[in-house]
Design an enzyme around this catalytic site. Structure first.
Site, mmCIF file in Angstrom:
data_model
loop_
_atom_site.group_PDB
_atom_site.id
_atom_site.type_symbol
_atom_site.label_atom_id
_atom_site.label_comp_id
_atom_site.label_asym_id
_atom_site.label_seq_id
_atom_site.Cartn_x
_atom_site.Cartn_y
_atom_site.Cartn_z
ATOM 1 C CG ASP A 44 -0.395 -0.066 2.514
ATOM 2 O OD1 ASP A 44 0.845 -0.121 2.612
ATOM 3 O OD2 ASP A 44 -1.152 -0.057 3.520
ATOM 4 C CB SER A 45 4.567 1.716 -0.308
ATOM 5 O OG SER A 45 4.717 0.577 -1.137
ATOM 6 C CG ASP A 83 0.543 -4.017 2.255
ATOM 7 O OD1 ASP A 83 0.714 -4.818 3.191
ATOM 8 O OD2 ASP A 83 1.372 -3.150 1.938
ATOM 9 C CE LYS A 113 3.499 -5.832 3.757
ATOM 10 N NZ LYS A 113 3.056 -4.698 4.618
ATOM 11 C CD GLU A 115 1.011 -1.427 7.847
ATOM 12 O OE1 GLU A 115 0.691 -0.604 8.730
ATOM 13 O OE2 GLU A 115 1.425 -1.089 6.725
ATOM 14 C CD GLU A 182 8.181 0.036 7.241
ATOM 15 O OE1 GLU A 182 7.234 -0.687 6.883
ATOM 16 O OE2 GLU A 182 8.371 1.195 6.779
HETATM 17 O O1 KIV Z 1 3.578 -1.033 1.562
HETATM 18 C C1 KIV Z 1 4.729 -1.465 1.425
HETATM 19 O O2 KIV Z 1 5.391 -1.282 0.399
HETATM 20 C C2 KIV Z 1 5.303 -2.211 2.548
HETATM 21 C C3 KIV Z 1 6.763 -2.499 2.495
HETATM 22 C C4 KIV Z 1 7.534 -1.274 2.776
HETATM 23 C C5 KIV Z 1 7.139 -3.607 3.400
HETATM 24 O O3 KIV Z 1 4.618 -2.537 3.460
#
Ligand code: KIV
Length: 280
Positions: A44-45, A83, A113, A115, A182
């Site tokens: 989600d970056s 994510d 993924k 968090e 992270e």
């Molecule tokens: O959203 C993302 O790109 C991430 C990575 C930085 C691990 O969670």
């Protein structure tokens, strides 16, 4: 056959480091995969490096699924992990299950993924129990950036380090197949990596993790808003792009482009004047 979660776990057992990169579209993912990266994260970056937001918080599940489909379409071999964005798994287990299922069925990814640590462990267990592989993410969790108060190093003192370790253990216990660490101190990442049997994938967590992940745009020098200390630019593609655009502008302006090589002629028998002779 794509890389499986078992392949990644075998890599940890064999002490083979796991290189991961994020990707957000078919072309980018194609190049990441053809270089030999075994697992790609649709992070989600993308909210920051693709959409131009200041944080990852505004990203929606529909947007994540859209990008996941592009990445899946552009690859054949890599495991694609997506994510689950902010507030798509916190409201209830039912909501979390339904959204993880959407990622798998509509996005076509092989894993999701999430968090968080202790506080989401039960949700992780529910998702894993229906056959959806989950990657955890502890330490600095960008979806909580407003609560954490910025992109700060986590686990700096012994109390907060113990919390990060508890979070990692809870996520492993819940059945996650791997975990992102992270922005935590390298010695803490080393302890966690030694204590867990699942692979740890570090970003800003030092050299002792089982693998590393970097954001596509950071690694290639495409994002210059800020360059985090843990980022190493392996190329300066942003500058290369700007140089290419300068050349293009100059050649369009001075008439050098397009030249004969990049233009099309007509067959001999075709009229050379199509318009303006007054005849139909
Ligand atoms: O959203 C993302 O790109 C991430 C990575 C930085 C691990 O969670």
């Amino acid at each position: 056959m794509r890389t499986t979660i078992l392949d990644l776990q075998k890599m940890k057992r064999n002490r083979q480091r796991i290189p991961m990169v994020t990707a957000y579209d078919a072309t980018g993912a194609h190049w990441v995969e053809s270089a030999g990266i075994p697992a790609i994260l649709v992070g989600d970056s993308l909210g920051m490096v693709v959409q131009g937001h200041e944080t990852t918080v505004p990203v929606t599940l529909d947007e994540m699924i859209y990008h996941a489909r592009l990445v899946v379409r552009g690859t054949k071999k890599a495991l694609i992990i997506q994510d689950l964005p902010f507030m798509t798994y916190q409201i209830s287990h039912e909501q979390a299950l339904a959204n993880a299922a959407r990622a798998m069925q509509e996005g076509g990814v092989g894993a999701v993924k999430m968090e968080g640590g202790v506080r989401i462990a039960q949700t992780v267990a529910e998702i894993v129990s229906v056959g959806i592989p989950v990657m955890g993410h502890v330490g600095l969790t960008p979806q909580s950036v407003h609560q954490i108060g910025g992109w700060r190093l986590q686990g700096r003192d012994s109390d907060s380090a113990a919390h990060v370790l508890d979070d990692a253990l809870a996520i492993q216990e819940a059945g996650a197949f791997a975990i992102v660490l992270e922005k935590i101190p390298a010695p803490l990442a080393k302890t966690i990596t030694e204590k867990l049997h699942i692979p740890t994938i570090g970003i800003g967590a030092g050299p002792y993790c089982d693998g590393q992940i970097q954001v596509f745009h950071d690694l290639l020098g495409l994002f210059d808003e800020f360059v985090p200390r843990h980022t190493k630019q392996y190329a300066t593609l942003g500058q290369a792009m700007e140089t290419a655009f300068h050349s293009y502008i100059a050649e369009v302006e001075n008439g050098q482009f397009p030249d004969a090589e990049h233009s099309f002629g007509m067959e001999e028998s075709s009229p050379t004047t199509l318009y303006g002779n007054g005849k139909q």
